[in-house]
Design a protein around this motif. Structure first.
Motif, PDB file in Angstrom:
ATOM      1  N   MET A  87      14.010  35.857  -7.639  1.00 53.39           N
ATOM      2  CA  MET A  87      15.152  35.446  -8.352  1.00 53.39           C
ATOM      3  C   MET A  87      16.610  35.528  -7.730  1.00 53.39           C
ATOM      4  SD  MET A  87      14.698  37.749 -11.999  1.00 53.39           S
ATOM      5  CE  MET A  87      13.091  37.222 -12.979  1.00 53.39           C
ATOM      6  N   ALA A  88      17.146  34.601  -7.790  1.00 44.79           N
ATOM      7  CA  ALA A  88      18.395  34.058  -7.070  1.00 44.79           C
ATOM      8  C   ALA A  88      19.837  35.005  -7.911  1.00 44.79           C
ATOM      9  CB  ALA A  88      18.907  32.894  -6.760  1.00 44.79           C
ATOM     10  N   GLN A  89      19.789  34.873  -9.233  1.00 43.99           N
ATOM     11  CA  GLN A  89      20.789  35.485  -9.927  1.00 43.99           C
ATOM     12  C   GLN A  89      20.412  36.688 -10.845  1.00 43.99           C
ATOM     13  OE1 GLN A  89      22.998  32.288 -12.330  1.00 43.99           O
ATOM     14  NE2 GLN A  89      22.664  31.002 -10.348  1.00 43.99           N
ATOM     15  N   ARG A  90      21.608  37.457 -10.766  1.00 42.22           N
ATOM     16  CA  ARG A  90      21.499  38.822 -11.739  1.00 42.22           C
ATOM     17  C   ARG A  90      21.093  38.547 -13.058  1.00 42.22           C
ATOM     18  NH1 ARG A  90      23.832  42.908  -8.889  1.00 42.22           N
ATOM     19  NH2 ARG A  90      24.664  43.812 -11.207  1.00 42.22           N
ATOM     20  N   ARG A  91      21.603  37.649 -13.759  1.00 43.29           N
ATOM     21  CA  ARG A  91      21.451  37.390 -15.002  1.00 43.29           C
ATOM     22  C   ARG A  91      19.837  37.315 -15.450  1.00 43.29           C
ATOM     23  NH1 ARG A  91      24.543  32.282 -14.506  1.00 43.29           N
ATOM     24  NH2 ARG A  91      22.879  30.758 -14.490  1.00 43.29           N
ATOM     25  N   ASP A  92      19.224  36.481 -14.558  1.00 43.54           N
ATOM     26  CA  ASP A  92      17.809  36.249 -14.632  1.00 43.54           C
ATOM     27  C   ASP A  92      17.107  37.552 -14.364  1.00 43.54           C
ATOM     28  OD1 ASP A  92      18.608  33.604 -14.756  1.00 43.54           O
ATOM     29  OD2 ASP A  92      17.947  33.273 -12.364  1.00 43.54           O
ATOM     30  N   GLY A  93      17.493  38.484 -13.590  1.00 40.30           N
ATOM     31  CA  GLY A  93      16.803  39.684 -13.526  1.00 40.30           C
ATOM     32  C   GLY A  93      17.097  40.414 -14.836  1.00 40.30           C
ATOM     33  N   THR A  94      18.161  40.430 -15.281  1.00 35.04           N
ATOM     34  CA  THR A  94      18.350  41.348 -16.526  1.00 35.04           C
ATOM     35  C   THR A  94      17.647  40.694 -17.522  1.00 35.04           C
ATOM     36  OG1 THR A  94      20.891  41.904 -15.650  1.00 35.04           O
ATOM     37  CG2 THR A  94      20.512  41.995 -18.045  1.00 35.04           C
ATOM     38  N   ALA A  95      17.633  39.513 -17.899  1.00 34.55           N
ATOM     39  CA  ALA A  95      16.755  38.695 -18.791  1.00 34.55           C
ATOM     40  C   ALA A  95      15.265  38.943 -18.774  1.00 34.55           C
ATOM     41  CB  ALA A  95      16.906  37.234 -18.859  1.00 34.55           C
ATOM     42  N   TYR A  96      14.808  39.030 -17.423  1.00 40.60           N
ATOM     43  CA  TYR A  96      13.629  39.522 -17.267  1.00 40.60           C
ATOM     44  C   TYR A  96      13.163  40.976 -17.571  1.00 40.60           C
ATOM     45  CZ  TYR A  96       9.190  40.099 -14.616  1.00 40.60           C
ATOM     46  OH  TYR A  96       7.840  40.709 -14.067  1.00 40.60           O
ATOM     47  N   LEU A  97      13.909  41.944 -17.323  1.00 39.86           N
ATOM     48  CA  LEU A  97      13.666  43.166 -17.385  1.00 39.86           C
ATOM     49  C   LEU A  97      14.043  43.991 -19.000  1.00 39.86           C
ATOM     50  CD1 LEU A  97      14.741  44.605 -13.887  1.00 39.86           C
ATOM     51  CD2 LEU A  97      12.442  44.211 -14.813  1.00 39.86           C
ATOM     52  N   THR A  98      14.857  43.132 -19.528  1.00 40.29           N
ATOM     53  CA  THR A  98      15.594  43.893 -20.879  1.00 40.29           C
ATOM     54  C   THR A  98      14.399  44.083 -21.874  1.00 40.29           C
ATOM     55  OG1 THR A  98      17.795  42.904 -20.390  1.00 40.29           O
ATOM     56  CG2 THR A  98      17.217  43.465 -22.656  1.00 40.29           C
ATOM     57  N   PRO A  99      13.666  43.225 -22.106  1.00 39.97           N
ATOM     58  CA  PRO A  99      12.554  43.506 -22.965  1.00 39.97           C
ATOM     59  C   PRO A  99      11.291  44.409 -22.756  1.00 39.97           C
ATOM     60  CG  PRO A  99      12.412  41.184 -22.369  1.00 39.97           C
ATOM     61  CD  PRO A  99      13.467  41.849 -21.403  1.00 39.97           C
ATOM     62  N   TRP A 100      11.584  45.026 -21.474  1.00 37.73           N
ATOM     63  CA  TRP A 100      10.386  45.980 -21.287  1.00 37.73           C
ATOM     64  C   TRP A 100      10.582  47.436 -21.586  1.00 37.73           C
ATOM     65  CZ3 TRP A 100       8.765  46.195 -15.390  1.00 37.73           C
ATOM     66  CH2 TRP A 100       8.557  44.864 -15.004  1.00 37.73           C
ATOM     67  N   PRO A 101       9.553  48.246 -21.881  1.00 40.28           N
ATOM     68  CA  PRO A 101       9.626  49.462 -22.368  1.00 40.28           C
ATOM     69  C   PRO A 101      10.443  50.122 -21.349  1.00 40.28           C
ATOM     70  CG  PRO A 101       7.411  48.689 -22.543  1.00 40.28           C
ATOM     71  CD  PRO A 101       8.199  47.426 -21.787  1.00 40.28           C
ATOM     72  N   LEU A 102      10.790  51.312 -21.960  1.00 44.66           N
ATOM     73  CA  LEU A 102      11.559  52.168 -20.784  1.00 44.66           C
ATOM     74  C   LEU A 102      10.701  52.829 -19.724  1.00 44.66           C
ATOM     75  CD1 LEU A 102      14.291  53.474 -19.880  1.00 44.66           C
ATOM     76  CD2 LEU A 102      13.930  55.204 -21.572  1.00 44.66           C
ATOM     77  N   ARG A 103       9.577  53.058 -20.075  1.00 42.00           N
ATOM     78  CA  ARG A 103       8.540  53.714 -19.354  1.00 42.00           C
ATOM     79  C   ARG A 103       8.132  52.846 -18.090  1.00 42.00           C
ATOM     80  NH1 ARG A 103       3.652  54.184 -23.425  1.00 42.00           N
ATOM     81  NH2 ARG A 103       2.991  51.927 -23.138  1.00 42.00           N
TER      82      ARG A 103
END
Length: 146
Positions: A87-103
């Motif tokens: 990934m080249a942009q921070r917002r892509d990383g945030t969008a990718y990880l946000t749905p993940w469960p905390l564990r």
């Protein structure tokens, strides 16, 4: 040696490996060259046929040099780390990880070597993970551009 049956088979295998390598991202090729990834030959059954005693075609897949089991919810941390690396942009990383469960986020943080994340809220952990991966590369690129 290409005139022998074994030579023809080897040429076919080399052609398939070449196709696989051509389809890899730059990050995957770099990881492969650095020994952080390896090529593995995994037997697969043709579509619609059960795997059985009959010979099946072989395909190669990229796998980590040291096997990492998936998280309890099935997330492959090696694939996740490679995805973030691409990934080249921070917002892509945030969008990718946000749905993940905390564990799973904590497991990824451990895989990436982040410490002291046990007490973080989910949004803070996502931000730290993005900072460690996409953000680090973006900041490095900005410094190099000066």
């Amino acid at each position: 040696m290409t005139g022998t049956p074994g030579g023809n088979l080897a040429a076919g295998v080399l052609a398939r490996v070449g196709e696989l390598l051509a389809g890899l991202s730059a990050a995957e090729v770099a990881a492969l060259a650095q020994g952080r990834m390896r090529l593995a030959v995994v037997p697969v059954a043709p579509a619609g046929e059960p795997a059985g005693p009959t010979p099946v075609p072989l395909t190669a897949s990229l796998s980590p040099a040291a096997p990492v089991p998936p998280t309890p919810s099935g997330v492959d941390l090696t694939v996740a780390a490679a995805t973030l690396d691409a990934m080249a942009q921070r917002r892509d990383g945030t969008a990718y990880l946000t749905p993940w469960p905390l564990r799973d986020l904590r497991a990824l943080a451990a895989r990436l070597g982040l410490r002291g994340v046990g007490g973080l809220r989910k949004a803070e952990l996502v931000e730290r993970l993005v900072d460690r991966t996409v953000g680090f590369r973006a900041a490095s690129a900005a410094v190099r551009a000066r």
